[in-house]
Design a protein around this motif. Sequence first.
Motif, short mmCIF file in Angstrom:
data_model
loop_
_atom_site.label_atom_id
_atom_site.label_comp_id
_atom_site.label_asym_id
_atom_site.label_seq_id
_atom_site.Cartn_x
_atom_site.Cartn_y
_atom_site.Cartn_z
N UNK A 134 -19.53 -16.75 -19.16
CA UNK A 134 -19.16 -15.35 -19.02
C UNK A 134 -17.86 -15.07 -19.76
N UNK A 135 -17.76 -13.85 -20.30
CA UNK A 135 -16.53 -13.42 -20.98
C UNK A 135 -15.58 -12.84 -19.94
N UNK A 136 -14.37 -13.37 -19.90
CA UNK A 136 -13.36 -12.93 -18.94
C UNK A 136 -12.30 -12.13 -19.67
N UNK A 137 -12.32 -10.81 -19.53
CA UNK A 137 -11.43 -9.95 -20.29
C UNK A 137 -10.24 -9.47 -19.47
N UNK A 138 -9.02 -9.65 -19.96
CA UNK A 138 -7.84 -9.14 -19.25
C UNK A 138 -7.82 -7.61 -19.29
N UNK A 139 -7.41 -7.00 -18.18
CA UNK A 139 -7.30 -5.54 -18.09
C UNK A 139 -5.93 -5.17 -17.53
N UNK A 140 -5.25 -4.19 -18.13
CA UNK A 140 -3.99 -3.73 -17.56
C UNK A 140 -4.24 -2.86 -16.33
N UNK A 141 -3.41 -3.00 -15.32
CA UNK A 141 -3.52 -2.18 -14.11
C UNK A 141 -2.12 -1.69 -13.74
N UNK A 142 -2.04 -0.84 -12.75
CA UNK A 142 -0.74 -0.34 -12.30
C UNK A 142 0.09 -1.43 -11.65
N UNK A 143 -0.54 -2.53 -11.29
CA UNK A 143 0.17 -3.63 -10.63
C UNK A 143 0.37 -4.83 -11.55
N UNK A 144 -0.07 -4.71 -12.81
CA UNK A 144 0.07 -5.84 -13.72
C UNK A 144 -1.21 -6.05 -14.52
N UNK A 172 -5.44 -7.64 -14.37
CA UNK A 172 -6.59 -8.17 -13.64
C UNK A 172 -7.56 -8.75 -14.67
N UNK A 173 -8.60 -9.40 -14.19
CA UNK A 173 -9.57 -10.06 -15.07
C UNK A 173 -10.95 -9.50 -14.78
N UNK A 174 -11.61 -8.98 -15.81
CA UNK A 174 -12.98 -8.46 -15.68
C UNK A 174 -13.95 -9.53 -16.15
N UNK A 175 -14.89 -9.91 -15.30
CA UNK A 175 -15.86 -10.94 -15.64
C UNK A 175 -17.20 -10.62 -15.00
#
Length: 333
Positions: free
Chosen positions: A125-135, A137-140
């Motif tokens: 699976x591709x694990x993509x970093x995502x910016x959030x208001x808290x820092x 997260x990782x989308x997978x």
Amino acid sequence: MRIAVDAMGGDKAPGEIVRGAVAALKQGEVELLLVGIPEKIEKELAPFGNTVKGRIEIVPATDVIGMNESPARALRQKKEASVLLAARLVKEGRAQAFVSAGNTGATMGAALFQLGRIKGIKRPAIASPLPTTRGMSLLIDAGANADASPLYLSQFAQMGAIYLEDVWGIANPKVGLLNIASEPKKGNELSRKAYTILEKLPLNFHGNVEGREIAAGAVDVVVCDGFVGNIVLKLIEGLAQAFTVRLKGELKMGLRNRLGASLALPAFRRFRRSLDYQEYGGAPLLGVKGICIICHGSSNARAIENAIGAAAGAIKGNIVAKIAENIREIGGE
């Protein structure tokens, strides 16, 4: 550590790829293998002179897989393609990871064909970093598997959590299952069955998360199938670009706005960088027996530099071995 880079992959190859690779050398112990057409790579390296001597090696490739080519057909017909050779370098132990901004399907195919899956992993699976208001997260999964099963989703969750712990240094990351509502019985059959598996695993399972909770950083790992994940990823990219353009336009309207914009410019630039995928480099393909970082097709030098950094982090985190160990511990087949 030695990292292979597909110098011919991407819309801006080889120029931006080579410049990003050179910039990545400041990370210290990194040595790079640039895979591609030698004369084209040498031309891009020429302005850097002896500053890269001994730290960059060119590995010749005779073929390049285009961004719009059929991955399966191209991999069969182009045995000496740059992305295939980059993956092969990892298989042969000449590199510890490979990075490509080329054809995503071909990059995944090269990783699977050359490296194979970790024992027990049904689908990478591709694990993509995502910016959030808290820092962050990782989308997978962010696009490797358009169709998925509850077992696949449970393994995506495990791999994502392991990656955050051992590469990002987040202890006991919170895992959420992307759904249309928070209640356990909501959603389609896939999500309902996946929920029953995830709640039994030794994970910090938060339960279902709705789309609006992603940007709020409600969880550290967002789990979904690749069809949904890729739509989410591209929607976020599009919204970030649209918001930036709209904000620029508003700030240019009227003298007062322009004066205010000049004062807010440093903050605006920081905000824009936080939404720019180039700042996060690339996404690891988790579940294969080697480290593969997949970059956006339009990656610039900054993105490639950061992708090489992500590869180095995965090497230091010993992520392949950690996934193999933990999948067996929780009963992976």
